[in-house]
Design a protein around this motif. Sequence first.
Motif, PDB file in Angstrom:
ATOM      1  N   GLY A  40       0.809  -1.226   0.000  1.00  0.00           N
ATOM      2  CA  GLY A  40       0.000   0.000   0.000  1.00  0.00           C
ATOM      3  C   GLY A  40       0.840   1.273   0.000  1.00  0.00           C
ATOM      4  N   TRP A  41       2.002   1.234   0.651  1.00  0.00           N
ATOM      5  CA  TRP A  41       2.863   2.434   0.653  1.00  0.00           C
ATOM      6  C   TRP A  41       3.312   2.749  -0.776  1.00  0.00           C
ATOM      7  CZ3 TRP A  41       6.946   0.628   4.831  1.00  0.00           C
ATOM      8  CH2 TRP A  41       6.299   0.448   6.064  1.00  0.00           C
ATOM      9  N   TYR A  42       3.647   1.690  -1.509  1.00  0.00           N
ATOM     10  CA  TYR A  42       4.134   1.820  -2.888  1.00  0.00           C
ATOM     11  C   TYR A  42       2.991   2.269  -3.795  1.00  0.00           C
ATOM     12  CZ  TYR A  42       6.075  -0.023  -7.344  1.00  0.00           C
ATOM     13  OH  TYR A  42       6.516  -0.190  -8.648  1.00  0.00           O
ATOM     14  N   ASN A  43       1.865   1.548  -3.707  1.00  0.00           N
ATOM     15  CA  ASN A  43       0.747   1.878  -4.606  1.00  0.00           C
ATOM     16  C   ASN A  43       0.201   3.278  -4.356  1.00  0.00           C
ATOM     17  OD1 ASN A  43       0.941  -0.563  -5.902  1.00  0.00           O
ATOM     18  ND2 ASN A  43      -0.823  -1.509  -4.875  1.00  0.00           N
ATOM     19  N   SER A  44       0.306   3.746  -3.101  1.00  0.00           N
ATOM     20  CA  SER A  44      -0.343   5.026  -2.780  1.00  0.00           C
ATOM     21  C   SER A  44       0.318   6.222  -3.477  1.00  0.00           C
ATOM     22  CB  SER A  44      -0.348   5.262  -1.265  1.00  0.00           C
ATOM     23  OG  SER A  44       0.975   5.504  -0.827  1.00  0.00           O
ATOM     24  N   PRO A  48      -2.615   4.061 -11.067  1.00  0.00           N
ATOM     25  CA  PRO A  48      -3.029   2.653 -11.163  1.00  0.00           C
ATOM     26  C   PRO A  48      -2.226   1.837 -12.176  1.00  0.00           C
ATOM     27  CG  PRO A  48      -4.950   4.089 -11.050  1.00  0.00           C
ATOM     28  CD  PRO A  48      -3.743   4.994 -11.130  1.00  0.00           C
ATOM     29  N   SER A  49      -1.766   2.459 -13.253  1.00  0.00           N
ATOM     30  CA  SER A  49      -1.059   1.668 -14.272  1.00  0.00           C
ATOM     31  C   SER A  49       0.241   1.065 -13.730  1.00  0.00           C
ATOM     32  CB  SER A  49      -0.763   2.525 -15.501  1.00  0.00           C
ATOM     33  OG  SER A  49       0.044   3.618 -15.125  1.00  0.00           O
ATOM     34  N   PHE A  50       0.761   1.595 -12.622  1.00  0.00           N
ATOM     35  CA  PHE A  50       1.986   1.038 -12.043  1.00  0.00           C
ATOM     36  C   PHE A  50       1.718   0.216 -10.784  1.00  0.00           C
ATOM     37  CE2 PHE A  50       4.103   4.581 -14.385  1.00  0.00           C
ATOM     38  CZ  PHE A  50       5.058   3.841 -15.057  1.00  0.00           C
ATOM     39  N   LEU A 120       6.960  -5.547 -18.128  1.00  0.00           N
ATOM     40  CA  LEU A 120       5.641  -6.162 -18.312  1.00  0.00           C
ATOM     41  C   LEU A 120       5.339  -6.222 -19.815  1.00  0.00           C
ATOM     42  CD1 LEU A 120       3.835  -4.063 -15.556  1.00  0.00           C
ATOM     43  CD2 LEU A 120       4.308  -6.524 -15.456  1.00  0.00           C
ATOM     44  N   PRO A 121       4.315  -6.982 -20.218  1.00  0.00           N
ATOM     45  CA  PRO A 121       3.953  -6.986 -21.644  1.00  0.00           C
ATOM     46  C   PRO A 121       3.662  -5.570 -22.158  1.00  0.00           C
ATOM     47  CG  PRO A 121       2.812  -8.732 -20.465  1.00  0.00           C
ATOM     48  CD  PRO A 121       3.531  -7.929 -19.420  1.00  0.00           C
ATOM     49  N   SER A 122       3.196  -4.674 -21.268  1.00  0.00           N
ATOM     50  CA  SER A 122       2.930  -3.282 -21.666  1.00  0.00           C
ATOM     51  C   SER A 122       4.217  -2.488 -21.899  1.00  0.00           C
ATOM     52  CB  SER A 122       2.138  -2.584 -20.560  1.00  0.00           C
ATOM     53  OG  SER A 122       2.942  -2.545 -19.374  1.00  0.00           O
ATOM     54  N   ARG A 123       5.392  -3.112 -21.655  1.00  0.00           N
ATOM     55  CA  ARG A 123       6.718  -2.493 -21.749  1.00  0.00           C
ATOM     56  C   ARG A 123       7.031  -1.571 -20.578  1.00  0.00           C
ATOM     57  NH1 ARG A 123       9.481  -5.586 -24.436  1.00  0.00           N
ATOM     58  NH2 ARG A 123      11.076  -4.017 -24.874  1.00  0.00           N
ATOM     59  N   LYS A 124       6.143  -1.528 -19.583  1.00  0.00           N
ATOM     60  CA  LYS A 124       6.478  -0.771 -18.367  1.00  0.00           C
ATOM     61  C   LYS A 124       7.376  -1.648 -17.506  1.00  0.00           C
ATOM     62  CE  LYS A 124       2.111   1.793 -17.777  1.00  0.00           C
ATOM     63  NZ  LYS A 124       2.521   3.069 -18.276  1.00  0.00           N
ATOM     64  N   LEU A 128       8.808  -0.014 -10.064  1.00  0.00           N
ATOM     65  CA  LEU A 128       9.606   1.215 -10.099  1.00  0.00           C
ATOM     66  C   LEU A 128      10.554   1.165  -8.904  1.00  0.00           C
ATOM     67  CD1 LEU A 128       7.139   3.966 -11.341  1.00  0.00           C
ATOM     68  CD2 LEU A 128       8.667   2.459 -12.616  1.00  0.00           C
ATOM     69  N   ALA A 129      11.804   0.890  -9.223  1.00  0.00           N
ATOM     70  CA  ALA A 129      12.798   0.596  -8.196  1.00  0.00           C
ATOM     71  C   ALA A 129      13.005   1.783  -7.246  1.00  0.00           C
ATOM     72  CB  ALA A 129      14.109   0.229  -8.887  1.00  0.00           C
ATOM     73  N   GLN A 130      13.052   2.980  -7.803  1.00  0.00           N
ATOM     74  CA  GLN A 130      13.358   4.145  -6.968  1.00  0.00           C
ATOM     75  C   GLN A 130      12.208   4.467  -6.008  1.00  0.00           C
ATOM     76  OE1 GLN A 130      14.056   6.017 -10.714  1.00  0.00           O
ATOM     77  NE2 GLN A 130      16.097   6.692 -10.099  1.00  0.00           N
ATOM     78  N   THR A 131      10.987   4.317  -6.517  1.00  0.00           N
ATOM     79  CA  THR A 131       9.821   4.540  -5.649  1.00  0.00           C
ATOM     80  C   THR A 131       9.827   3.520  -4.514  1.00  0.00           C
ATOM     81  OG1 THR A 131       8.503   5.561  -7.389  1.00  0.00           O
ATOM     82  CG2 THR A 131       7.282   4.500  -5.611  1.00  0.00           C
TER      83      THR A 131
END
Length: 274
Positions: A40-44, A48-50, A120-124, A128-131
Amino acid sequence: MPRVTKATMAASSASVEGVIGPLGSCLTKLGFEVYPLKVGWYNSVLPPSFHLPYPDDALAVVVLSTPAMFEQAFLPFLEHSSIQKPSDPIDQCVRHCVSTAVSQSFPELKVDVRFDYELLPSRKPKFLAQTAAHVSGAAFYYQQSDVADQPWAERKMFGVCVHPSFGGWFAIRALLVFEDVTVGSELVRPDPPDCVASRGDRIKLLEAFNFHWQDWSYRDIVPGRQTYSERQREYFSTPPAQRLALLRSWGLLPKEEAQPDLNPHEQNQANGHG
Ligand code: B12
């Protein structure tokens, strides 16, 4: 080797220490660091795409490589394993170390292991390592938005994480998500140490990372307790296409090993994951 099963995990009410302890004991001696976070810390902080597709209170762990990884994990790995074409030797070593630590410590747990270079298949990027490093408290992620009155007009400046002990002499290698492990209020979100506090130093950092990253001056923005050895510097300053030849010249690879295909990050930058 300590093993954690679903049963022991339930008995310890899914303690963070029950995961960090065994992982740390495998990976620290190889020159890695591990930091827990909640999904949740990361997603917040991300759109949404990440987002990671897990509940907010699922446990995740971010894995960093410190300067010691090169001597403590990579060089021994070359001696004991054969490099598989086509992927990057450092990526293979990190994958081997992290996957072994996870499968030996948590044979019964479902763990989603994501590496920094995977897409990912979306190429993302898969994460996100830094986040992840920032929200776990491991390393402050200095972004353009952290500079008041930006001097760069409309230009996009890439952000960079700074570690309190290693400055820029480290890399963010993997994110592990423990789908079965739910964490409660015992895990408090830490603030990462703000070691580049002034506007002037932040400008210097972002300009070094964006305009002169090849000279590595961004890594020295704060004095590091440990930096890369001469050998490690030589390895990472060698273009990826010539690194196998360098390893061969050090006597660490058999003569017939072929050149790897490069991952997209390396193809773009011709620099590698140092
Ligand atoms: C793609 C990529 C590149 C691309 C594009 C760079 C970029 N940042 O987009 C290119 C090829 C140019 C590149 C180059 C380099 N890279 Co690179 N790269 C990556 C990679 C694989 C993904 C980055 C990405 O796509 N980000 C997507 C963008 C949109 O993310 P973002 O800008 O952070 O935006 C998000 C945040 O702002 C977040 N957010 C919003 N609000 C808030 C608030 C808070 C508090 C937080 C925390 C977050 C947050 O939301 C945004 C998304 O919507 C990462 C590894 C990884 N898996 O993350 C390495 C990575 C960023 N690269 C790294 C490095 C070192 C480099 C190079 C120096 C080369 C090298 N390997 O030695 C160069 C230097 C950059 C330059 N001057 O060109 C390191 C950085 C280490 C560090 N200390 O920070 C990483 C982390 C790799 C690693 N294994 O350590 N890279």
